[in-house]
Scaffold this motif. Sequence first.
Motif, mmCIF file in Angstrom:
data_model
loop_
_atom_site.group_PDB
_atom_site.id
_atom_site.type_symbol
_atom_site.label_atom_id
_atom_site.label_comp_id
_atom_site.label_asym_id
_atom_site.label_seq_id
_atom_site.Cartn_x
_atom_site.Cartn_y
_atom_site.Cartn_z
ATOM 1 N N SER A 98 0.856 -1.183 0.000
ATOM 2 C CA SER A 98 0.000 0.000 0.000
ATOM 3 C C SER A 98 0.893 1.235 0.000
ATOM 4 N N PRO A 99 0.983 1.960 -1.120
ATOM 5 C CA PRO A 99 1.914 3.088 -1.199
ATOM 6 C C PRO A 99 1.500 4.310 -0.382
ATOM 7 N N ASN A 100 0.245 4.370 0.076
ATOM 8 C CA ASN A 100 -0.269 5.532 0.809
ATOM 9 C C ASN A 100 -0.130 6.819 0.006
ATOM 10 N N ARG A 101 -0.243 6.683 -1.279
ATOM 11 C CA ARG A 101 -0.181 7.808 -2.205
ATOM 12 C C ARG A 101 -1.262 7.627 -3.262
ATOM 13 N N LYS A 102 -1.784 8.754 -3.802
ATOM 14 C CA LYS A 102 -2.796 8.627 -4.849
ATOM 15 C C LYS A 102 -2.505 9.581 -5.998
ATOM 16 N N PRO A 103 -2.489 9.055 -7.226
ATOM 17 C CA PRO A 103 -2.344 9.890 -8.415
ATOM 18 C C PRO A 103 -3.655 10.623 -8.692
ATOM 19 N N VAL A 104 -3.535 11.898 -9.037
ATOM 20 C CA VAL A 104 -4.688 12.729 -9.343
ATOM 21 C C VAL A 104 -4.492 13.283 -10.767
ATOM 22 N N ASN A 105 -5.433 13.010 -11.646
ATOM 23 C CA ASN A 105 -5.377 13.518 -13.016
ATOM 24 C C ASN A 105 -5.948 14.924 -13.059
ATOM 25 N N VAL A 106 -5.229 15.838 -13.707
ATOM 26 C CA VAL A 106 -5.669 17.233 -13.767
ATOM 27 C C VAL A 106 -5.540 17.788 -15.184
ATOM 28 N N ARG A 107 -6.328 18.836 -15.447
ATOM 29 C CA ARG A 107 -6.282 19.560 -16.730
ATOM 30 C C ARG A 107 -5.990 21.015 -16.453
ATOM 31 N N ARG A 108 -5.302 21.655 -17.365
ATOM 32 C CA ARG A 108 -4.923 23.070 -17.235
ATOM 33 C C ARG A 108 -6.153 23.954 -17.346
ATOM 34 N N VAL A 109 -6.254 24.945 -16.459
ATOM 35 C CA VAL A 109 -7.354 25.911 -16.473
ATOM 36 C C VAL A 109 -6.862 27.166 -17.187
#
Length: 111
Positions: A98-109
């Motif tokens: 369990s890496p205790n990390r989460k990837p979050v996908n984002v887009r430029r505003v």
Amino acid sequence: MIPLLFTVGHRAYSEEAGTDSHGNVSEGHGDPVDVEAIWWSLGSDEPKLAGHDRVTVDLVVVVDSVTPVGPHDRFVIEGREYVVVGYPEDYDHGPWWSPNRKPVNVRRVEG
């Protein structure tokens, strides 16, 4: 444990961020709050596609799993603002690690 080496600004989305001049409840984002991140990456020259509706992802930000992140939240990274696309990815429930990390996908505003 993977160290959190960077700091980015997180602006949480709220459907009740304030009221307009007529007293109507309005949605919006809070002020940036510093959160720690492992890294952010543009990835390769090929765009990353999230989900079946083929949303193009501009950047991936990896934060601590306890950081509350949801759709429509925003991140401020190096003076640029990005909006969260969908929900963060969750790899904390695997059988071996369990890496205790989460990837979050984002887009430029823009604008």
